[in-house]
Design an enzyme around this catalytic site. Structure first.
Site, short mmCIF file in Angstrom:
data_model
loop_
_atom_site.label_atom_id
_atom_site.label_comp_id
_atom_site.label_asym_id
_atom_site.label_seq_id
_atom_site.Cartn_x
_atom_site.Cartn_y
_atom_site.Cartn_z
N ALA A 85 38.96 -30.66 -39.92
CA ALA A 85 40.19 -30.94 -40.66
C ALA A 85 39.80 -31.29 -42.31
O ALA A 85 40.41 -30.60 -43.27
CB ALA A 85 40.70 -32.27 -40.37
N SER B 160 36.69 -37.72 -32.86
CA SER B 160 36.25 -36.69 -32.33
C SER B 160 35.78 -35.72 -33.55
O SER B 160 35.71 -36.08 -34.72
CB SER B 160 37.31 -35.72 -31.84
OG SER B 160 38.14 -35.08 -32.78
N SER B 161 34.81 -34.65 -32.93
CA SER B 161 34.54 -33.56 -33.70
C SER B 161 35.28 -32.83 -34.84
O SER B 161 34.73 -32.33 -35.88
CB SER B 161 33.65 -32.46 -32.85
OG SER B 161 34.63 -32.01 -32.05
N LYS B 162 36.56 -33.03 -34.50
CA LYS B 162 37.57 -32.36 -35.15
C LYS B 162 37.79 -33.06 -36.72
O LYS B 162 38.39 -32.05 -37.44
CB LYS B 162 38.96 -32.21 -34.54
CG LYS B 162 38.78 -31.47 -33.28
CD LYS B 162 38.51 -29.97 -33.52
CE LYS B 162 38.34 -29.07 -32.20
NZ LYS B 162 38.03 -27.53 -32.53
N ASP B 163 37.34 -33.99 -36.66
CA ASP B 163 37.54 -34.59 -38.16
C ASP B 163 36.87 -33.78 -39.22
O ASP B 163 37.11 -33.46 -40.29
CB ASP B 163 36.57 -35.87 -38.17
CG ASP B 163 37.69 -37.21 -37.60
OD1 ASP B 163 38.91 -37.09 -37.24
OD2 ASP B 163 37.24 -38.48 -37.55
#
Ligand code: PMP
Length: 346
Positions: A52, A46-49
């Protein structure tokens, strides 16, 4: 960072630089050219990597994080997975307060990645002590030396996308992009990407995707927080019952609302027509494109980039389960796939 011959020092070196993939069959009858930024190609799917890694590395640079520190976050799942992944490689403990709306697969995945998970009720207000915001805040206060990522109210969330997603899309489209369509949860993806793209070309139209039951679209139009807009909906990761400061409303031109049902069917259609198993909000973003096309908003030469935020494997017990679709009443009106299968067997 070593990546000659596709050999990497660790999994974090694979974050970002995701492909832009043309949407072919689904948009064949639409005016314009449509490309998806497929964030499922990140190692955490996901784009959340991106956020983070960026937020944790900024905290390291400022000396806030030291070996063995605890990282705390509230998340619908994806951000938690990404933080857990980064924490493993960098040697931090990861504690997550998640919404009970998150799919069981997502929660199991977080635990598999070594995170400690607190499941909090989804349908309580943000200031209720049981909400995942308040639980995370309390944990942060109680745990000495912990870091609270606070993605909804952290400007580094916008900066992560300004530094990575924006330049990638500009380069991949060779500056030809005319529209960006992206879901807004924290608003980090759309705001950071839009800020970079608008600096390059202020004429690029930025279209946010919001859910019915969320306050975001109305706030963008009126700057009024209207509690009357709030009611439960099923799409995870999109829309909100509060106004995140990680959303820069000034760089977004407009919001489009989509329904749970149409977004679910569109997600299934992406898999069946484009061969891309992507998440529920990818269906929502494509659904917004369908609605805009019906309103004849795109021209022949337009170059539309749509962000697909995560992978469909995280929704096998929801959008991609016929049983779940039936339980929501989603097969009654539009699709009779399950019934057809039964008829065939007869
Ligand atoms: N889709 C999914 C599946 C998400 O988890 C999120 C993040 N909440 C979004 C879209 C929206 O991204 P952002 O938070 O950057 O607005």
């Amino acid at each position: 960072m070593k990546h000659r011959n596709q050999v990497f020092d660790n999994v974090l070196d694979l974050i970002g630089k995701t492909p832009l993939i043309k949407i072919n069959k689904m948009t064949a009858k639409f005016k314009g050219n449509f490309y998806a930024k497929v964030e499922a190609f990140n190692p955490g799917h996901s784009s959340k990597d991106r956020i983070a890694l960026y937020i944790i590395e900024q905290a390291e640079k400022k000396g806030i994080l030291t070996p063995g520190s605890t990282i705390i976050e509230t998340t619908s799942g994806n951000t938690g997975f990404s933080i857990a992944m980064v924490s493993i490689i960098k040697g931090y403990d990861c504690v997550l307060a998640v919404s009970s709306k998150s799919s069981p697969d997502k929660i199991d995945m977080l635990k598999t990645m070594g995170a400690k998970v607190y499941v909090c009720p989804a349908h309580v207000s943000a200031d209720d002590p049981r909400s995942y915001y308040q639980v995370a805040k309390k944990l942060h206060e109680e745990m000495k030396g912990s870091v609270y990522i606070n993605q909804y109210f952290n400007e580094l969330n916008i900066e992560a996308h300004y530094k990575t997603s924006g330049p990638e899309i500009w380069k991949q489209t060779e500056g030809k992009i005319t529209h960006l369509v992206a879901c807004s949860g924290t608003g980090g993806t759309i705001s950071g990407t839009a800020k970079y793209l608008k600096e390059k070309n202020p004429n690029i139209k930025i279209i946010g995707v919001d859910a019915y039951g969320s306050v975001i679209k109305k706030y963008h139009e009126t700057r009024e927080f209207d509690e009357e807009e709030i009611y439960p909906y099923r799409i995870e990761g999109l829309g909100k019952n509060l106004i995140p400061t990680a959303t820069d409303f000034d760089v977004i031109d407009e919001f489009v609302k989509v329904t749970d049902e149409e977004s679910a069917h569109t997600a299934r259609e992406i898999a069946k027509t484009e061969g891309l198993l992507v998440g529920y909000t990818s269906g929502a973003a494509m659904q917004a494109i369908k609605q805009l096309s019906e309103e004849k908003r795109f021209k022949k030469d337009d170059y539309v980039v749509v962000v697909f935020p995560d992978h469909g494997s995280r929704y096998m017990s929801k959008v991609y389960s016929d049983k779940w679709m039936n339980e929501q009443g989603f097969f009654d009106t539009i699709n009779a796939e399950t019934t057809q299968a039964v008829q065939y067997i007869k």
